[in-house]
Design an enzyme around this catalytic site. Structure first.
Site, PDB file in Angstrom:
ATOM      1  N   ASN A 196       0.439  -1.320   0.161  1.00 37.16           N
ATOM      2  CA  ASN A 196      -0.122  -0.455  -0.112  1.00 37.16           C
ATOM      3  C   ASN A 196       0.850   1.541  -0.068  1.00 37.16           C
ATOM      4  OD1 ASN A 196      -2.301  -1.851   0.620  1.00 37.16           O
ATOM      5  ND2 ASN A 196      -1.276  -1.920   2.828  1.00 37.16           N
TER       6      ASN A 196
ATOM      7  N   GLU B 246     -10.009   9.388   0.158  1.00 36.68           N
ATOM      8  CA  GLU B 246      -9.922   9.856   1.097  1.00 36.68           C
ATOM      9  C   GLU B 246      -8.798  11.313  -0.049  1.00 36.68           C
ATOM     10  OE1 GLU B 246      -6.314   9.134   3.063  1.00 36.68           O
ATOM     11  OE2 GLU B 246      -5.326   7.760   1.516  1.00 36.68           O
TER      12      GLU B 246
END
Length: 666
Positions: free
Chosen positions: A235, A288
């Site tokens: 990630n 986000e």
């Protein structure tokens, strides 16, 4: 305009901000910990203030210490960079109370969008498409397992205050949720001082594409195109590019307008990034909003010509944006590769130590080519275990994506780093991979293409012939130099033999090397030949050669009988011998590596968080053995096969070096 700003950060981003401030005529203040006393950002700044011990939670993220530095230097504004205090509303409030400008968004925007749980709720209320998930606070691993079952596997466990891949796990079953939940909480607490966790559905085969927004305090807002950030490991973004090879103009416009609307809804004013997951049908979902400058901002700057740091400073000074949406044009293609202090041959585990050699490629700014290297280190400096392992961002720009990729290949081959493990070979492998070249990658790219880890690159036949020819020509130059120095031969060029045997990567090439105007002509036993030229001289560690008119850059270290060559992700031993030596070499025994199959060795310098087994325990394949923390990341070491623990040599709190023995098996 501000006369003096303090950069509340370190490393390459601090150096990056200093460069723009210097160009704008603004004086700069650096802050530094014990570990960074001799750091590059300290040297570059006009002033520097010591703020505490090496751990970030005792220095860089202690608000009171940063405020003391501000007062002591009279800084009028603060740029937070990324990470550390960049999205901490308490820090922004402290600056506001002190009458110091924050070079970032308003406190309310940070509070609204800096928290992933709150930001997702606001996005849903604003009609933005979001990924299914549970946005409430999760008490423990048992509740996390229950919620994950309701959402449906796989799920993503994420730190609410997270960023940079910290506190983030993908879980495919109940066991992975239970285990990953606690590790995510621990990482979040250590990195951000906030251990809140939320869970959302993990969208398989996604692309990670983000929109750069820029807003001022006068109600103006624009977007500056997108960045493709799909190539990630754990990630953590590794390679970014702008624009995305996947988006069409209609999707880009829709994503951009939605991003600006979201920013305006929270009164945003500064540079910020809205991140999306985009599926194969070009449907996009809000992930986000990062209320700060992104690590990968240089690629946006290179295709738009907009200095985002300058814009942030001007917005913080109260100025309106000087450009509108119609003024934004995307020109050419830019690619960024993140150079990490991590060893790709050891599962990308962190590496620390002294940079005995650090020679980036020359930066270039020409109409058809740009090479940019944002860095915060220098040759002879130390890579510390206390901070993020990224040490540089290498960027290239060219008119087309294919040209930008080729420029990056050459730049990576020209980048010399010694003394630590680093991911340059892996980055080169990515740049040559057909999936990346096609532009059809997803966030699963690395996991799918290197499922068993990275073990180096095997070059194809054509590449081997080119390297063999270059090394034969280089060997001829070295032999001529050697005979000249020895003084044994008057006509040294005639006395150096023409016939050689080059072996590399298990291949043998019988070649004849002859002088050629400007270089050498290397003939192969199949009747073909390659012309080689270049300015390499014995002792050079970088060979910029041309083979049949095509550039070839080699990192070349002299070894007995030849060279250690690194090029295009491959690290290989190239031996150049005369025919008699080659025949005798066939009888040499290969050196056998020591047997470490019954030992668990520490794969990187780090701190033992916990030991999961005891002497006499029977363990099974995949079972956790211990957890090592390094560079703010927890790494779980697992059993590779069934066995019994014979001895435990380390315990929680122990600081271990590379290859130190943690456990012994019967």
């Amino acid at each position: 305009m501000f006369k003096k700003i303090l950069i509340a950060n370190r490393g390459e981003i601090a150096c990056r901000v200093i460069k723009t401030a210097r160009r704008m005529g603004i004086s700069t203040v650096a802050i530094y910990s014990d570990a960074d006393r001799n750091a590059l950002h300290v040297e570059m700044a006009d002033e520097a203030v010591h703020i505490g011990p090496a751990p970030a939670n005792q220095s860089y993220i202690v608000i009171d210490k940063v405020m003391q530095a501000i007062r002591a230097t009279g800084a009028e504004a603060v740029h937070p960079g990324y990470g550390f205090l960049s999205e901490n509303p308490k820090f922004a409030q402290a600056l506001e109370a002190e009458g110091v400008a924050f070079i970032g968004p308003p406190v309310k925007a940070i509070e609204a969008m800096g928290d992933k749980i709150t930001s997702k709720k606001i996005a849903q209320e604003a009609g933005v498409s979001t990924v299914p998930g549970y946005m409430g606070l999760i008490a423990d691993a048992e509740e996390a397992v229950k919620i994950s079952g309701e959402i449906g596997y796989p799920v993503m466990i994420k730190a609410s205050a997270g960023g940079g891949g910290k506190g983030m796990r993908i879980a495919w079953n109940e066991g992975e949720v239970a285990e990953g939940f606690q590790s995510s909480k621990n990482e979040a607490a250590n990195s951000f001082g906030d251990d809140r966790i939320f869970i959302e559905k993990f969208v398989t085969q996604p692309r990670h594409i983000e929109i750069q927004v820029l807003c001022d305090a006068h109600g103006n807002g624009i977007y500056l195109g997108e960045r493709e950030c799909s190539i990630q490991r754990r990630n953590q973004k590794v390679v970014e590019e702008a624009p995305s090879p996947f988006l069409d103009e209609a999707t880009r416009k829709a994503m951009g307008e939605q991003a600006v609307s979201l920013a305006k809804a929270v009164g945003y004013a500064s540079a910020g990034t809205v991140e999306f997951i985009v599926d194969g049908a070009k449907k996009f979902y809000f992930l986000e909003m990062n209320t700060r400058l992104q690590v990968e901002h240089p690629v946006t700057e290179m295709i738009t010509g907009v200095d985002l740091v300058e814009q942030m400073i001007r917005v913080a000074n109260g100025e309106p944006l000087s450009i509108g949406q119609d003024d934004v044009t995307l020109t050419g293609w830019a690619i960024e590769n993140r150079l990490y202090a991590e060893d790709p041959y050891r599962g990308f585990l962190p590496s620390i130590g002294r940079l005995t050699r650090y020679r980036p490629p020359a930066e270039v700014a020409e109409p058809g080519l740009m090479v940019r290297n944002d860095t915060g280190v220098y040759e002879g400096g130390e890579i510390s275990m206390y901070y993020d392992p990224m040490i540089a961002k290498l960027c290239t720009w060219a008119p087309t994506r294919a040209e930008a990729i080729e420029a990056m290949r050459v730049a990576l081959d020209s980048f010399e780093v010694e003394g630590i493990g680093h991911n340059l070979p892996f980055l080169s492998a990515v740049m040559d991979h057909p999936v990346f070249v096609s532009g059809e990658m997803t966030t699963a790219f690395i996991a799918e293409e290197w499922p068993d880890g990275f073990a180096g690159v095997e070059l194809d036949g054509a590449a081997l012939r080119r390297i063999a020819a270059a090394c034969a020509a280089m060997h001829r130059v070295a032999e001529i130099r050697r005979t000249r120095i020895s003084g044994r031969m008057d006509n040294h060029e005639r006395k150096v033999g023409n016939d050689w045997v080059v072996t590399l990567q298990g291949e043998r090439f019988d070649v004849t090397v002859c002088a050629y105007p400007g270089g050498s002509e290397v003939g192969f036993d199949d009747g073909t030949s390659l012309k080689v030229s270049g300015d390499w001289t014995p002792g050079d560690t970088l060979a910029s050669m041309t083979v049949d008119g095509t550039p070839l850059v080699l990192k070349a270290d002299k070894i007995t009988g030849g060279f250690r060559i690194r090029s295009r992700g491959a690290d290989t031993k190239v031996l150049v011998r005369n025919p008699r030596q080659a025949d005798l070499a066939r009888h040499m025994l290969e050196k056998v590596a020591p047997d470490t199959s019954k030992l668990l060795l520490c794969p990187m310098p780090g701190l033992v968080v916990k030991i999961d087994v005891a002497e006499g325990d029977e363990v099974h394949e995949g079972q956790p053995l211990c957890t090592i923390e390094a560079m703010k990341m927890e790494n779980i070491l697992r059993a590779e096969k069934k066995g019994v623990i014979a001895k435990v040599n380390a315990g929680p709190g122990d600081s271990l070096a590379v290859d130190e023995v943690i456990l012994e098996f019967e």
